[in-house]
Design a protein around this motif. Structure first.
Motif, PDB file in Angstrom:
ATOM      1  N   GLY A   1       0.829  -1.220  -0.283  1.00  0.00           N
ATOM      2  CA  GLY A   1      -0.197  -0.077  -0.123  1.00  0.00           C
ATOM      3  C   GLY A   1       0.917   1.183  -0.043  1.00  0.00           C
ATOM      4  O   GLY A   1       0.534   2.187   0.554  1.00  0.00           O
ATOM      5  N   ALA A   2       2.079   1.414  -0.713  1.00  0.00           N
ATOM      6  CA  ALA A   2       3.075   2.374  -0.559  1.00  0.00           C
ATOM      7  C   ALA A   2       2.393   3.515  -1.117  1.00  0.00           C
ATOM      8  O   ALA A   2       3.094   4.723  -0.875  1.00  0.00           O
ATOM      9  CB  ALA A   2       4.287   1.910  -1.343  1.00  0.00           C
ATOM     10  N   THR A   3       1.488   3.491  -2.108  1.00  0.00           N
ATOM     11  CA  THR A   3       1.103   4.604  -2.743  1.00  0.00           C
ATOM     12  C   THR A   3      -0.045   5.188  -2.055  1.00  0.00           C
ATOM     13  O   THR A   3      -0.741   6.422  -2.481  1.00  0.00           O
ATOM     14  CB  THR A   3       0.755   4.465  -4.029  1.00  0.00           C
ATOM     15  N   GLY A   4      -0.866   4.513  -1.169  1.00  0.00           N
ATOM     16  CA  GLY A   4      -1.880   5.076  -0.308  1.00  0.00           C
ATOM     17  C   GLY A   4      -1.580   5.933   0.737  1.00  0.00           C
ATOM     18  O   GLY A   4      -0.361   6.511   0.740  1.00  0.00           O
ATOM     19  N   PRO A   5      -2.792   6.845   1.356  1.00  0.00           N
ATOM     20  CA  PRO A   5      -2.414   7.774   1.904  1.00  0.00           C
ATOM     21  C   PRO A   5      -1.583   7.599   3.311  1.00  0.00           C
ATOM     22  O   PRO A   5      -0.869   8.546   3.932  1.00  0.00           O
ATOM     23  CB  PRO A   5      -3.720   8.235   2.366  1.00  0.00           C
ATOM     24  N   THR A   6      -1.811   6.377   3.998  1.00  0.00           N
ATOM     25  CA  THR A   6      -0.860   6.379   5.116  1.00  0.00           C
ATOM     26  C   THR A   6       0.525   5.694   4.464  1.00  0.00           C
ATOM     27  O   THR A   6       1.496   5.835   5.177  1.00  0.00           O
ATOM     28  CB  THR A   6      -1.848   4.993   5.963  1.00  0.00           C
ATOM     29  N   GLY A   7       0.459   4.380   3.737  1.00  0.00           N
ATOM     30  CA  GLY A   7       1.617   4.095   3.091  1.00  0.00           C
ATOM     31  C   GLY A   7       2.722   4.546   2.602  1.00  0.00           C
ATOM     32  O   GLY A   7       3.792   4.785   3.051  1.00  0.00           O
ATOM     33  N   ARG A   8       2.077   5.949   1.906  1.00  0.00           N
ATOM     34  CA  ARG A   8       3.114   6.925   1.493  1.00  0.00           C
ATOM     35  C   ARG A   8       3.902   7.457   2.555  1.00  0.00           C
ATOM     36  O   ARG A   8       5.108   7.827   2.389  1.00  0.00           O
ATOM     37  CB  ARG A   8       2.267   8.065   0.723  1.00  0.00           C
ATOM     38  N   HIS A   9       3.122   7.825   3.734  1.00  0.00           N
ATOM     39  CA  HIS A   9       3.786   8.505   4.680  1.00  0.00           C
ATOM     40  C   HIS A   9       5.042   7.387   5.400  1.00  0.00           C
ATOM     41  O   HIS A   9       6.228   8.058   5.962  1.00  0.00           O
ATOM     42  CB  HIS A   9       2.775   8.876   5.794  1.00  0.00           C
TER      43      HIS A   9
ATOM     44  N   GLY B   1       0.011  -0.927   4.870  1.00  0.00           N
ATOM     45  CA  GLY B   1      -0.667   0.119   4.928  1.00  0.00           C
ATOM     46  C   GLY B   1      -1.968  -0.041   3.938  1.00  0.00           C
ATOM     47  O   GLY B   1      -2.392   1.050   3.674  1.00  0.00           O
ATOM     48  N   LEU B   2      -2.280  -1.053   3.674  1.00  0.00           N
ATOM     49  CA  LEU B   2      -3.426  -1.330   2.819  1.00  0.00           C
ATOM     50  C   LEU B   2      -4.690  -0.774   2.985  1.00  0.00           C
ATOM     51  O   LEU B   2      -5.181  -1.011   4.369  1.00  0.00           O
ATOM     52  CB  LEU B   2      -3.568  -2.901   2.464  1.00  0.00           C
TER      53      LEU B   2
ATOM     54  N   SER C   1      10.203 -12.650   9.797  1.00  0.00           N
ATOM     55  CA  SER C   1       9.321 -12.687  10.755  1.00  0.00           C
ATOM     56  C   SER C   1       8.397 -11.527  11.294  1.00  0.00           C
ATOM     57  O   SER C   1       7.494 -11.552  12.001  1.00  0.00           O
ATOM     58  CB  SER C   1       9.996 -13.159  11.940  1.00  0.00           C
ATOM     59  N   ARG C   2       8.978 -10.357  11.088  1.00  0.00           N
ATOM     60  CA  ARG C   2       8.328  -9.115  11.811  1.00  0.00           C
ATOM     61  C   ARG C   2       7.226  -8.552  10.710  1.00  0.00           C
ATOM     62  O   ARG C   2       7.661  -8.267   9.523  1.00  0.00           O
ATOM     63  CB  ARG C   2       9.573  -8.189  11.850  1.00  0.00           C
ATOM     64  N   LEU C   3       6.071  -8.105  11.174  1.00  0.00           N
ATOM     65  CA  LEU C   3       5.030  -7.682  10.350  1.00  0.00           C
ATOM     66  C   LEU C   3       4.233  -6.683  11.330  1.00  0.00           C
ATOM     67  O   LEU C   3       3.725  -6.961  12.422  1.00  0.00           O
ATOM     68  CB  LEU C   3       3.828  -8.799  10.013  1.00  0.00           C
ATOM     69  N   VAL C   4       4.219  -5.482  10.631  1.00  0.00           N
ATOM     70  CA  VAL C   4       3.327  -4.161  11.418  1.00  0.00           C
ATOM     71  C   VAL C   4       2.068  -4.230  10.213  1.00  0.00           C
ATOM     72  O   VAL C   4       2.235  -3.931   9.107  1.00  0.00           O
ATOM     73  CB  VAL C   4       4.092  -3.104  11.329  1.00  0.00           C
ATOM     74  N   TRP C   5       0.857  -4.408  10.834  1.00  0.00           N
ATOM     75  CA  TRP C   5      -0.320  -4.536   9.964  1.00  0.00           C
ATOM     76  C   TRP C   5      -1.294  -3.224  10.373  1.00  0.00           C
ATOM     77  O   TRP C   5      -1.404  -3.348  11.500  1.00  0.00           O
ATOM     78  CB  TRP C   5      -0.889  -5.832  10.204  1.00  0.00           C
ATOM     79  N   LEU C   6      -1.731  -2.574   9.388  1.00  0.00           N
ATOM     80  CA  LEU C   6      -2.780  -1.538   9.831  1.00  0.00           C
ATOM     81  C   LEU C   6      -4.132  -2.123   9.673  1.00  0.00           C
ATOM     82  O   LEU C   6      -4.594  -2.558   8.605  1.00  0.00           O
ATOM     83  CB  LEU C   6      -2.577  -0.506   8.622  1.00  0.00           C
TER      84      LEU C   6
END
Length: 208
Positions: A7-15, A70-71, A100-105
């Motif tokens: 979600g790198a181009t989304g409003p949160t992912g871009r940040h 950031g999807l 192993s590490r995942l941060v999920w919105l």
């Protein structure tokens, strides 16, 4: 650190991408449309694909230190199984890639956090956001059962605006009305969580 951002181009992912680049991290951006990255495309590794495809996600996850998702569904109130399908794809790809590490919105009001919501929030979650929240709840539980070092982040109503750095976060927060949090602050928190151990296997709520 090497970050793989969905979600790198989304409003949160871009940040998240902007924050990581300012800090000197290596970023791989997972996108459907590379043109949406604009001039950022020259500063990141671009992987094009479908976030619900384990094969596509694996192509970007390989060799990374952490996956940050950031999807979102933008302005749509229809889930279309985006979160359930993408969570399965991300979990499978992470395990295959050895990440192993995942941060999920996620969103405040999903799953167990619904019980802490204000009367105003509950009215919105039961109606307008019902479909999306049902899909997110399944996805979140899959992630918590994945065996990964996960953090599932629950922001209140997302709004545009600069990062203020004065937000509140915790495993449980009292709510009144329909509070908001800037996407830039949420991204800053997710970035911080990805670089530390404090929020592993925890589901932080974040709001102004």
């Amino acid at each position: 650190m090497k970050l793989f951002v969905l979600g790198a181009t989304g409003p949160t992912g871009r940040h998240v991408v902007d924050r990581a680049l300012r800090a000197g991290d290596s970023v791989t951006a997972f996108v459907r449309n590379p043109a949406a990255l604009g001039d950022l495309a020259e500063r990141v590794t671009v992987v094009t694909g479908d976030a619900t495809s384990p094969h596509d996600v694996l192509a970007g996850a390989t060799g990374q230190d952490v996956i940050v998702s950031g999807l979102g569904r933008g302005t749509s109130v229809r889930a279309d199984e985006l979160f359930t399908r993408s969570s399965t794809a991300v979990i499978d790809a992470a395990k295959d890639a050895g990440v192993s590490r995942l941060v999920w919105l996620s969103s405040f009001g999903v799953g167990h956090t619904f019980g802490w919501a204000s009367t105003t929030q509950k009215a919105i979650y039961r109606t307008l956001l019902r479909s999306i929240y049902a899909d997110k709840e399944i996805a979140d539980e899959r992630i918590r059962s994945s065996g990964l070092d996960w953090t599932v982040v629950y922001p209140t109503r997302l709004v545009d605006g600069p990062a203020r750095g004065t937000y509140s976060t915790g495993d449980r927060l009292p709510m009144k009305g329909n509070p908001a949090i800037s996407r830039a602050d949420v991204a800053a928190f997710m970035y911080q969580a990805a670089h530390g151990n404090e929020w592993i296997h925890r589901s932080p709520v974040i709001t102004d």
